[in-house]
Scaffold this active site. Structure first.
Site, PDB file in Angstrom:
ATOM      1  N   PRO A  42       0.823  -1.220   0.000  1.00 20.06           N
ATOM      2  CA  PRO A  42       0.000   0.000   0.000  1.00 20.06           C
ATOM      3  C   PRO A  42       0.856   1.268   0.000  1.00 20.06           C
ATOM      4  O   PRO A  42       0.325   2.354  -0.200  1.00 20.06           O
ATOM      5  CB  PRO A  42      -0.791  -0.091   1.316  1.00 20.06           C
TER       6      PRO A  42
ATOM      7  N   GLU B  49       2.222  -8.278   8.127  1.00 14.53           N
ATOM      8  CA  GLU B  49       2.465  -6.837   8.284  1.00 14.53           C
ATOM      9  C   GLU B  49       3.298  -6.260   7.144  1.00 14.53           C
ATOM     10  O   GLU B  49       3.462  -5.056   7.046  1.00 14.53           O
ATOM     11  CB  GLU B  49       3.167  -6.560   9.619  1.00 14.53           C
TER      12      GLU B  49
ATOM     13  N   ARG C 184      -4.164  -7.216 -21.137  1.00 13.43           N
ATOM     14  CA  ARG C 184      -5.140  -6.862 -22.168  1.00 13.43           C
ATOM     15  C   ARG C 184      -4.591  -5.855 -23.169  1.00 13.43           C
ATOM     16  O   ARG C 184      -5.179  -5.647 -24.234  1.00 13.43           O
ATOM     17  CB  ARG C 184      -6.450  -6.369 -21.546  1.00 13.43           C
TER      18      ARG C 184
ATOM     19  N   ASP D  27     -10.166   2.781 -24.784  1.00 14.97           N
ATOM     20  CA  ASP D  27     -10.460   2.659 -23.356  1.00 14.97           C
ATOM     21  C   ASP D  27     -10.590   3.989 -22.651  1.00 14.97           C
ATOM     22  O   ASP D  27      -9.946   4.948 -23.041  1.00 14.97           O
ATOM     23  CB  ASP D  27      -9.279   1.991 -22.624  1.00 14.97           C
TER      24      ASP D  27
HETATM   25  N1  ADE Z   1      -1.031  -5.061  -0.383  1.00 15.41           N
HETATM   26  C1  ADE Z   1      -1.915  -4.702   0.578  1.00 15.41           C
HETATM   27  N2  ADE Z   1      -2.644  -3.644   0.183  1.00 15.41           N
HETATM   28  C2  ADE Z   1      -2.211  -3.316  -1.079  1.00 15.41           C
HETATM   29  C3  ADE Z   1      -2.574  -2.314  -2.000  1.00 15.41           C
HETATM   30  N3  ADE Z   1      -3.517  -1.408  -1.765  1.00 15.41           N
HETATM   31  N4  ADE Z   1      -1.914  -2.274  -3.188  1.00 15.41           N
HETATM   32  C4  ADE Z   1      -0.937  -3.169  -3.448  1.00 15.41           C
HETATM   33  N5  ADE Z   1      -0.555  -4.139  -2.603  1.00 15.41           N
HETATM   34  C5  ADE Z   1      -1.191  -4.214  -1.422  1.00 15.41           C
END
Ligand code: ADE
Length: 245
Positions: free
Chosen positions: A88, A115, A152, A167
């Site tokens: 994230p 984690e 794709r 697209d």
């Molecule tokens: N792993 C956990 N959350 C994620 C996200 N939002 N994007 C990519 N990998 C992740």
């Protein structure tokens, strides 16, 4: 294009790509997707891949040695492929990144669980991607999203037409609305222009609808969209009309 995924859950990658467009493309050999079991690079009788965090706290951290051994081996088998960690905290994945990656010979995606990764794994990767500002239980679904978006765009995957070129986001705008039969549904008719057979009018209507949709839903995209003088004139008119209503 050769996709390799390093994961504790390789079986997750089977069914999402078995069907439909990507399934056919795999069958034709236009791409390959190899989900690699991280535990195969772990050592010892228990093949441990995670451990408690230094400094204390909840959750487990993915150990660096199995991950780095896996990355090094898979890099050797997929030469030239960038290595991407899914977290994230990564750079936001978007259509521009999908297009750029579709020009690479391969892609190696590394999925985290728990984690996250030991910090020392980060230096082993070329890039880190997030698919959005939310937290998943692991990188696997993010890896699948990226594989689908890149695959794709590969030549031959969507068939002979230019649907990838039309697209949403391909020119920085959202797509125009689509209609099919019946001509009337729940009292709502298909716009007359689409029934006219006048291709120039239809193209002009679609472009205007793209601009209107983007203005209404994602106005920030207009700052970087590829717009010509006609587009700008239409946008100015649409903006005036919006402020009047
Ligand atoms: N792993 C956990 N959350 C994620 C996200 N939002 N994007 C990519 N990998 C992740």
């Amino acid at each position: 294009m050769k996709f390799d995924v390093i994961t504790l859950f390789p079986q997750m990658f089977a069914s999402p790509f078995a069907e439909s467009i990507i399934g056919r493309a795999l069958h034709k050999g236009l791409l390959s997707i190899n989900a690699r079991y991280l535990r195969d690079w772990a050592q010892g009788r228990h093949q441990v891949t995670d451990d408690a965090p230094y400094g204390g706290g909840n959750g487990m951290v993915m150990k660096p040695e199995p991950l780095c051994r896996a990355i090094d081996d898979v890099r050797g088998e997929n030469p030239g492929a960038p290595v991407a960690l899914l977290t994230p905290q990564g750079r936001r994945f978007d259509q521009g990144e999908a297009r750029r990656l579709s020009g690479e010979p391969g892609l190696i995606l590394v999925c985290g669980r728990y984690e996250g990764f030991d910090e020392r794994v980060r230096g082993r990767a070329d890039v880190e991607y997030s698919i959005g500002d939310f937290v998943l239980t692991g990188g696997e679904l993010a890896a699948m999203v990226i594989i689908d978006a890149v695959a794709r765009l590969l030549p031959g995957v969507l068939g002979g037409d230019d649907s990838a070129a039309r697209d949403s986001f391909s020119d920085g705008l959202l797509e125009h609305p689509h209609y099919t039969r019946p001509v009337e549904f729940e009292g709502r008719r298909v716009p007359e222009v689409l029934l006219s057979g006048d291709h120039a009018r239809i193209a002009a209507w679609r472009r205007e609808q793209q601009l209107l949709r983007t203005l209404q839903r994602r106005p920030e995209l207009l700052e970087h969209a590829a717009l010509d003088a006609d587009d700008r004139a239409i946008l100015a008119r649409l903006r005036r009309a919006e402020t009047l209503t």
